[in-house]
Design a protein around this motif. Structure first.
Motif, PDB file in Angstrom:
ATOM      1  N   THR A  26       9.539  45.346  10.419  1.00 14.91           N
ATOM      2  CA  THR A  26      10.987  45.289  10.579  1.00 14.91           C
ATOM      3  C   THR A  26      11.663  45.980   9.411  1.00 14.91           C
ATOM      4  N   TYR A  27      12.684  46.774   9.726  1.00 18.23           N
ATOM      5  CA  TYR A  27      13.452  47.508   8.720  1.00 18.23           C
ATOM      6  C   TYR A  27      14.936  47.224   8.935  1.00 18.23           C
ATOM      7  N   ALA A  28      15.724  47.485   7.909  1.00 19.86           N
ATOM      8  CA  ALA A  28      17.179  47.408   8.025  1.00 19.86           C
ATOM      9  C   ALA A  28      17.744  48.774   7.653  1.00 19.86           C
ATOM     10  N   ILE A  29      18.651  49.260   8.478  1.00 17.91           N
ATOM     11  CA  ILE A  29      19.293  50.551   8.225  1.00 17.91           C
ATOM     12  C   ILE A  29      20.768  50.281   7.970  1.00 17.91           C
ATOM     13  N   PHE A  30      21.278  50.831   6.876  1.00 12.93           N
ATOM     14  CA  PHE A  30      22.639  50.577   6.428  1.00 12.93           C
ATOM     15  C   PHE A  30      23.456  51.858   6.425  1.00 12.93           C
ATOM     16  N   PHE A  70      21.214  42.263  -2.408  1.00 15.49           N
ATOM     17  CA  PHE A  70      20.463  43.464  -2.781  1.00 15.49           C
ATOM     18  C   PHE A  70      21.372  44.675  -2.753  1.00 15.49           C
ATOM     19  N   ASP A  71      21.093  45.643  -3.617  1.00 14.23           N
ATOM     20  CA  ASP A  71      21.691  46.965  -3.522  1.00 14.23           C
ATOM     21  C   ASP A  71      20.807  47.732  -2.534  1.00 14.23           C
ATOM     22  N   TYR A  72      21.330  48.026  -1.355  1.00 17.78           N
ATOM     23  CA  TYR A  72      20.481  48.646  -0.333  1.00 17.78           C
ATOM     24  C   TYR A  72      20.160  50.104  -0.636  1.00 17.78           C
ATOM     25  N   ARG A  73      20.853  50.716  -1.609  1.00 19.99           N
ATOM     26  CA  ARG A  73      20.517  52.099  -1.988  1.00 19.99           C
ATOM     27  C   ARG A  73      19.203  52.156  -2.756  1.00 19.99           C
ATOM     28  N   THR A  74      18.969  51.153  -3.601  1.00 22.85           N
ATOM     29  CA  THR A  74      17.797  51.148  -4.479  1.00 22.85           C
ATOM     30  C   THR A  74      16.811  50.040  -4.145  1.00 22.85           C
ATOM     31  N   GLY A  75      17.259  49.038  -3.374  1.00 25.67           N
ATOM     32  CA  GLY A  75      16.439  47.875  -3.081  1.00 25.67           C
ATOM     33  C   GLY A  75      16.501  46.798  -4.146  1.00 25.67           C
ATOM     34  N   GLU A  76      17.250  47.051  -5.219  1.00 31.73           N
ATOM     35  CA  GLU A  76      17.301  46.110  -6.342  1.00 31.73           C
ATOM     36  C   GLU A  76      17.871  44.752  -5.932  1.00 31.73           C
ATOM     37  N   ALA A  77      17.159  43.689  -6.301  1.00 32.01           N
ATOM     38  CA  ALA A  77      17.656  42.325  -6.099  1.00 32.01           C
ATOM     39  C   ALA A  77      18.774  42.077  -7.111  1.00 32.01           C
ATOM     40  N   LEU A  78      19.951  41.679  -6.622  1.00 30.93           N
ATOM     41  CA  LEU A  78      21.132  41.528  -7.484  1.00 30.93           C
ATOM     42  C   LEU A  78      21.512  40.084  -7.759  1.00 30.93           C
ATOM     43  N   LEU A  80      20.267  35.809  -7.263  1.00 29.57           N
ATOM     44  CA  LEU A  80      19.307  34.786  -6.864  1.00 29.57           C
ATOM     45  C   LEU A  80      19.770  34.100  -5.584  1.00 29.57           C
ATOM     46  N   PRO A  81      18.874  33.622  -4.764  1.00 29.48           N
ATOM     47  CA  PRO A  81      17.460  33.417  -5.064  1.00 29.48           C
ATOM     48  C   PRO A  81      16.572  34.644  -4.853  1.00 29.48           C
ATOM     49  N   ALA A  82      17.143  35.758  -4.426  1.00 25.15           N
ATOM     50  CA  ALA A  82      16.335  36.983  -4.292  1.00 25.15           C
ATOM     51  C   ALA A  82      15.934  37.455  -5.687  1.00 25.15           C
ATOM     52  N   CYS A  83      14.642  37.559  -5.924  1.00 27.88           N
ATOM     53  CA  CYS A  83      14.200  37.987  -7.257  1.00 27.88           C
ATOM     54  C   CYS A  83      13.239  39.173  -7.198  1.00 27.88           C
ATOM     55  N   ALA A  84      12.747  39.505  -6.020  1.00 29.88           N
ATOM     56  CA  ALA A  84      11.890  40.685  -5.852  1.00 29.88           C
ATOM     57  C   ALA A  84      12.691  41.762  -5.131  1.00 29.88           C
ATOM     58  N   ASN A  85      12.532  42.996  -5.581  1.00 28.61           N
ATOM     59  CA  ASN A  85      13.252  44.113  -4.972  1.00 28.61           C
ATOM     60  C   ASN A  85      12.723  44.416  -3.569  1.00 28.61           C
ATOM     61  N   LEU A  86      13.581  45.030  -2.765  1.00 30.35           N
ATOM     62  CA  LEU A  86      13.200  45.489  -1.431  1.00 30.35           C
ATOM     63  C   LEU A  86      12.560  46.863  -1.526  1.00 30.35           C
ATOM     64  N   LYS A  87      11.619  47.134  -0.650  1.00 29.08           N
ATOM     65  CA  LYS A  87      11.080  48.486  -0.524  1.00 29.08           C
ATOM     66  C   LYS A  87      12.127  49.338   0.200  1.00 29.08           C
ATOM     67  N   THR A  88      12.304  50.562  -0.249  1.00 28.03           N
ATOM     68  CA  THR A  88      13.244  51.489   0.385  1.00 28.03           C
ATOM     69  C   THR A  88      12.474  52.666   0.975  1.00 28.03           C
ATOM     70  N   TYR A  89      13.116  53.342   1.931  1.00 31.52           N
ATOM     71  CA  TYR A  89      12.481  54.445   2.647  1.00 31.52           C
ATOM     72  C   TYR A  89      13.442  55.625   2.711  1.00 31.52           C
ATOM     73  N   PRO A  90      12.928  56.858   2.628  1.00 27.59           N
ATOM     74  CA  PRO A  90      13.782  58.041   2.745  1.00 27.59           C
ATOM     75  C   PRO A  90      14.418  58.122   4.133  1.00 27.59           C
ATOM     76  N   VAL A  91      15.661  58.584   4.154  1.00 27.01           N
ATOM     77  CA  VAL A  91      16.420  58.712   5.403  1.00 27.01           C
ATOM     78  C   VAL A  91      17.038  60.102   5.453  1.00 27.01           C
TER      79      VAL A  91
END
Length: 102
Positions: A26-30, A70-78, A80-91
């Protein structure tokens, strides 16, 4: 790298998100306020909640369950409770089609 057509630009409102499922993942597109498009892993890193159902404002997505962000451009967790970054993919957007490199 394989480019997969995931959606069209018209499928996503500005400051919006959609869910995209491919090959069992599953992916999310923004779509950002400036019409740029980004793709991340689709599930929150805190709990497996679909981020495409979350609140999108500016360049952030808020998880709909516990309000981690999360910052969806970089995947950075901004937040809590999110503490691990998201993987991002080229678009890339070609003739209105959103293509994701998976």
């Amino acid at each position: 790298m394989t480019w997969i057509t995931a959606a069209t630009l018209d499928d996503i409102e500005q400051e919006g998100a959609i869910r995209f499922d491919h090959a069992g993942r599953t992916y999310a597109i923004f779509r950002a306020p400036d019409d740029s498009v980004y793709c991340t892993a689709g599930l929150c890193t805190h709990e497996a909640i679909h981020l495409a159902d979350g609140l999108v404002m500016d360049y952030e997505v808020e998880c709909p369950k516990h309000s981690g962000a999360f910052d969806y451009r970089t995947g950075e967790a901004l937040r809590l409770p999110a503490c691990a970054n998201l993987k991002t993919y080229p678009v890339q957007v070609v003739n209105g089609e959103i293509r994701v490199a998976l």
